[in-house]
Design an enzyme around this catalytic site. Structure first.
Site, PDB file in Angstrom:
ATOM      1  N   ASN A   8      54.126  -0.492  -5.990  1.00 15.49           N
ATOM      2  CA  ASN A   8      52.727  -0.841  -5.742  1.00 15.49           C
ATOM      3  C   ASN A   8      51.886  -0.094  -6.778  1.00 15.49           C
ATOM      4  O   ASN A   8      51.619   1.096  -6.636  1.00 15.49           O
ATOM      5  CB  ASN A   8      52.367  -0.406  -4.317  1.00 15.49           C
ATOM      6  CG  ASN A   8      50.969  -0.837  -3.925  1.00 15.49           C
ATOM      7  OD1 ASN A   8      50.194  -1.290  -4.764  1.00 15.49           O
ATOM      8  ND2 ASN A   8      50.652  -0.684  -2.657  1.00 15.49           N
ATOM      9  N   ARG A  90      54.175  -5.436  -5.998  1.00 11.27           N
ATOM     10  CA  ARG A  90      53.051  -5.953  -5.235  1.00 11.27           C
ATOM     11  C   ARG A  90      51.948  -6.355  -6.208  1.00 11.27           C
ATOM     12  O   ARG A  90      51.600  -5.582  -7.108  1.00 11.27           O
ATOM     13  CB  ARG A  90      52.531  -4.866  -4.307  1.00 11.27           C
ATOM     14  CG  ARG A  90      51.333  -5.320  -3.529  1.00 11.27           C
ATOM     15  CD  ARG A  90      50.411  -4.182  -3.250  1.00 11.27           C
ATOM     16  NE  ARG A  90      49.245  -4.670  -2.540  1.00 11.27           N
ATOM     17  CZ  ARG A  90      48.125  -3.985  -2.413  1.00 11.27           C
ATOM     18  NH1 ARG A  90      48.030  -2.786  -2.946  1.00 11.27           N
ATOM     19  NH2 ARG A  90      47.121  -4.485  -1.770  1.00 11.27           N
ATOM     20  N   HIS A 179      45.894  -8.675   1.901  1.00 14.84           N
ATOM     21  CA  HIS A 179      46.806  -8.079   2.903  1.00 14.84           C
ATOM     22  C   HIS A 179      47.849  -9.084   3.401  1.00 14.84           C
ATOM     23  O   HIS A 179      48.392  -8.933   4.504  1.00 14.84           O
ATOM     24  CB  HIS A 179      46.039  -7.576   4.147  1.00 14.84           C
ATOM     25  CG  HIS A 179      45.148  -6.403   3.904  1.00 14.84           C
ATOM     26  ND1 HIS A 179      43.950  -6.241   4.573  1.00 14.84           N
ATOM     27  CD2 HIS A 179      45.275  -5.331   3.110  1.00 14.84           C
ATOM     28  CE1 HIS A 179      43.371  -5.130   4.188  1.00 14.84           C
ATOM     29  NE2 HIS A 179      44.165  -4.556   3.285  1.00 14.84           N
ATOM     30  N   ARG A 240      33.643  -0.502   2.558  1.00 12.09           N
ATOM     31  CA  ARG A 240      33.125  -1.843   2.237  1.00 12.09           C
ATOM     32  C   ARG A 240      32.252  -2.361   3.376  1.00 12.09           C
ATOM     33  O   ARG A 240      32.564  -2.152   4.542  1.00 12.09           O
ATOM     34  CB  ARG A 240      34.275  -2.826   2.007  1.00 12.09           C
ATOM     35  CG  ARG A 240      35.147  -2.502   0.812  1.00 12.09           C
ATOM     36  CD  ARG A 240      36.079  -3.675   0.513  1.00 12.09           C
ATOM     37  NE  ARG A 240      37.085  -3.295  -0.457  1.00 12.09           N
ATOM     38  CZ  ARG A 240      38.387  -3.204  -0.181  1.00 12.09           C
ATOM     39  NH1 ARG A 240      38.848  -3.490   1.038  1.00 12.09           N
ATOM     40  NH2 ARG A 240      39.244  -2.843  -1.115  1.00 12.09           N
ATOM     41  N   MET A 284      38.158   6.903   9.909  1.00  7.55           N
ATOM     42  CA  MET A 284      37.882   6.650  11.325  1.00  7.55           C
ATOM     43  C   MET A 284      38.110   7.881  12.197  1.00  7.55           C
ATOM     44  O   MET A 284      37.439   8.060  13.208  1.00  7.55           O
ATOM     45  CB  MET A 284      38.730   5.458  11.807  1.00  7.55           C
ATOM     46  CG  MET A 284      38.425   5.014  13.200  1.00  7.55           C
ATOM     47  SD  MET A 284      36.670   4.572  13.441  1.00  7.55           S
ATOM     48  CE  MET A 284      36.712   2.801  13.197  1.00  7.55           C
ATOM     49  N   GLY A 332      44.619   0.469  13.286  1.00  6.97           N
ATOM     50  CA  GLY A 332      45.261  -0.404  14.267  1.00  6.97           C
ATOM     51  C   GLY A 332      46.477   0.239  14.918  1.00  6.97           C
ATOM     52  O   GLY A 332      46.677   0.149  16.126  1.00  6.97           O
ATOM     53  N   GLU A 382      54.905  -3.292   4.485  1.00  6.42           N
ATOM     54  CA  GLU A 382      54.811  -4.205   3.352  1.00  6.42           C
ATOM     55  C   GLU A 382      55.981  -3.995   2.390  1.00  6.42           C
ATOM     56  O   GLU A 382      56.460  -4.944   1.781  1.00  6.42           O
ATOM     57  CB  GLU A 382      53.474  -3.990   2.623  1.00  6.42           C
ATOM     58  CG  GLU A 382      52.294  -4.497   3.447  1.00  6.42           C
ATOM     59  CD  GLU A 382      50.970  -3.846   3.091  1.00  6.42           C
ATOM     60  OE1 GLU A 382      50.783  -2.663   3.457  1.00  6.42           O
ATOM     61  OE2 GLU A 382      50.130  -4.496   2.460  1.00  6.42           O
TER      62      GLU A 382
HETATM   63  P1  ADP Z   1      44.714   1.982   3.460  1.00  2.00           P
HETATM   64  O1  ADP Z   1      43.905   0.731   3.595  1.00  2.00           O
HETATM   65  O2  ADP Z   1      44.134   2.964   2.492  1.00  2.00           O
HETATM   66  O3  ADP Z   1      46.208   1.743   3.303  1.00  2.00           O
HETATM   67  P2  ADP Z   1      45.458   3.037   6.049  1.00  2.00           P
HETATM   68  O4  ADP Z   1      46.146   1.817   6.581  1.00  2.00           O
HETATM   69  O5  ADP Z   1      46.286   4.219   5.731  1.00  2.00           O
HETATM   70  O6  ADP Z   1      44.505   2.696   4.842  1.00  2.00           O
HETATM   71  O7  ADP Z   1      44.351   3.466   7.135  1.00  2.00           O
HETATM   72  C1  ADP Z   1      43.502   4.522   6.946  1.00  2.00           C
HETATM   73  C2  ADP Z   1      42.594   4.607   8.162  1.00  2.00           C
HETATM   74  O8  ADP Z   1      43.390   4.849   9.328  1.00  2.00           O
HETATM   75  C3  ADP Z   1      41.585   5.745   8.093  1.00  2.00           C
HETATM   76  O9  ADP Z   1      40.318   5.263   8.524  1.00  2.00           O
HETATM   77  C4  ADP Z   1      42.134   6.723   9.105  1.00  2.00           C
HETATM   78  O10 ADP Z   1      41.112   7.467   9.706  1.00  2.00           O
HETATM   79  C5  ADP Z   1      42.739   5.801  10.117  1.00  2.00           C
HETATM   80  N1  ADP Z   1      43.624   6.537  11.018  1.00  2.00           N
HETATM   81  C6  ADP Z   1      44.794   7.135  10.768  1.00  2.00           C
HETATM   82  N2  ADP Z   1      45.237   7.796  11.860  1.00  2.00           N
HETATM   83  C7  ADP Z   1      44.303   7.618  12.823  1.00  2.00           C
HETATM   84  C8  ADP Z   1      44.144   8.052  14.178  1.00  2.00           C
HETATM   85  N3  ADP Z   1      45.058   8.794  14.759  1.00  2.00           N
HETATM   86  N4  ADP Z   1      43.031   7.676  14.834  1.00  2.00           N
HETATM   87  C9  ADP Z   1      42.089   6.918  14.245  1.00  2.00           C
HETATM   88  N5  ADP Z   1      42.177   6.475  12.995  1.00  2.00           N
HETATM   89  C10 ADP Z   1      43.250   6.824  12.288  1.00  2.00           C
END
Ligand code: ADP
Length: 396
Positions: A8, A90, A179, A240, A284, A332, A382
């Protein structure tokens, strides 16, 4: 045993995962950051929690690939380059050309470069990564896996914007989404977990990471997705804005004395979303922690939940029903609270979260037995989807 590597490449980074195939076992993974800058960081984790990290100048992607392969041998992760029989790259933008992953040849690399106007920073770096591998390992199976391919099944009514049709005809200005590899992986995995053929299912996949997108998957095909011409559209994200009224762009440029449209688009891409709303962070976890005492953080979180709920509602309408809703990616997969808030506000549709089942960060059904709609948590993968594509195309 044959090994495949999933790559990637970003504008200044290169992430990789090395698999034993067909077992899909991860042998090593790592990251080269700050390519082209001083003090690039190169790290590999492998074996039983072993880690290699070095800081040195890595001037370009070709050198990054060379160093990566040499280090795999030096660390005895592979005995020689011959062990690697496949590489999967990717690629962010596949335009209308790539409806599936493709075997890489010079034409494909050129096409990826030509599509750079849709994803300037990404596609260029990805083409360089492909060339570098082709140069060093010319005889292995090389595939390109596009973020947009999964969405090429969208019907015209979903991908056309309501602007003069000639803009689509002349410039290919349309919705492409992103995605796709993640939406493809989790929708197929959901069908497996439900024990039903994907052809019989209506699934809404919510990829909620720093970048976030929601997809309507009807019978295994993406029929609509929330990201647009670029990943800027859709739900509120880390930095964004997601969907806004386009007139706001001109209005704010006037107010802010901005004359360069790129500067404004940059604000929408990098300074908006959770970061812009909260003034605190794009992450988050920070927003969640601050929300108890900080009104702006609390509202940022409410907006995030609201936008995801609205897209779920839209896609139930688009598919005239839904069998399963899937959560994946950083937020998620990990935020028990956000999943709860989203699903608890849409019970009218037949959703019902089971609080105990939802108390997980692993693959699980998290809805109650009474629910009409099954809600699942499925960590995305992925990289494994890329490794599988190498095997699939090798045989084709
Ligand atoms: P990217 O799009 O950069 O690949 P990720 O899929 O790694 O991003 O997601 C990053 C997001 O996931 C951040 O907003 C982070 O705060 C959130 N995140 C990770 N762990 C937790 C958690 N335990 N609770 C809430 N949000 C989380």
């Amino acid at each position: 045993m044959s090994k495949s590597i999933a790559i990637n490449a970003g504008s200044s980074s290169l992430k990789f995962q090395l698999f034993n195939m067909p077992q899909e076992e991860v042998v090593a993974k790592g990251l080269v950051e700050r390519i082209g800058l001083e003090n690039s960081i190169f790290s590999i984790s492998y074996g039983d929690d072993q880690k290699y990290e070095v800081v040195e100048d890595i001037p370009n992607h070709e050198v990054a690939v060379e160093k990566l392969l040499e280090q795999l041998v030096a660390l005895n992760i592979i005995a020689s380059f011959d062990e690697i029989t496949g590489v999967g790259h990717r690629v962010v933008a596949g335009g209308e050309i790539f409806k599936d992953s493709a075997l890489v040849d010079d034409t494909v690399i050129q096409q990826v470069e030509d599509l750079a106007e849709f994803a300037p920073l990404h596609n260029k770096a990805e083409a360089i990564g492909m060339r570098a591998f082709k140069h060093i390992l010319p005889d292995i199976t090389s595939v390109a896996v596009f973020d947009t391919s999964f969405h090429t099944t969208m019907p015209k009514k979903a991908y056309l914007y309501s602007v003069p049709l000639e803009y689509y005809k002349q410039f290919k200005a349309r919705k492409y989404g992103a995605h796709g590899t993640s939406h493809r992986y989790v929708s197929h995995r959901a069908a497996e977990l439900l024990g039903k053929p994907i052809k019989e299912l209506k699934i809404i996949t919510c990829h909620l990471g720093n970048g976030a997108s929601i997809t309507a998957v009807d019978g295994g095909k993406s029929v609509d997705t929330s990201m647009g011409f670029t990943p800027l559209a859709g739900v509120t994200m880390g930095t964004r804005s997601g969907d806004i009224d386009a007139s706001l762009v001109g209005f704010l440029m006037n107010k802010l004395n901005i004359t360069d449209i790129n500067e404004m688009v940059d604000i929408l891409n990098k300074k908006s979303g959770l970061l812009g709303l909260s003034g605190l962070s794009s992450d988050m976890r920070d927003i969640d922690n601050a929300s108890a005492t900080n009104e702006d953080a609390k509202v940022a979180m409410e907006i995030f939940v609201d936008r995801v709920q609205k897209y779920i509602g839209q896609y139930i309408a688009v598919m005239n029903g839904v069998d399963a809703i899937v959560f994946t990616a950083g937020i998620g997969e990990n935020s028990i609270k956000i999943r709860d808030l989203i699903i608890s506000g849409i019970t009218w549709f037949g959703c019902d979260i089971d609080k105990e089942r939802n108390n997980t960060r692993s693959e699980a059904i998290i809805s109650s037995d009474n629910a009409k709609v099954t809600v699942l948590n499925i960590p995305t993968n992925e990289e494994v989807e890329i490794a599988r594509d190498i095997e699939r195309l090798r045989k084709s």
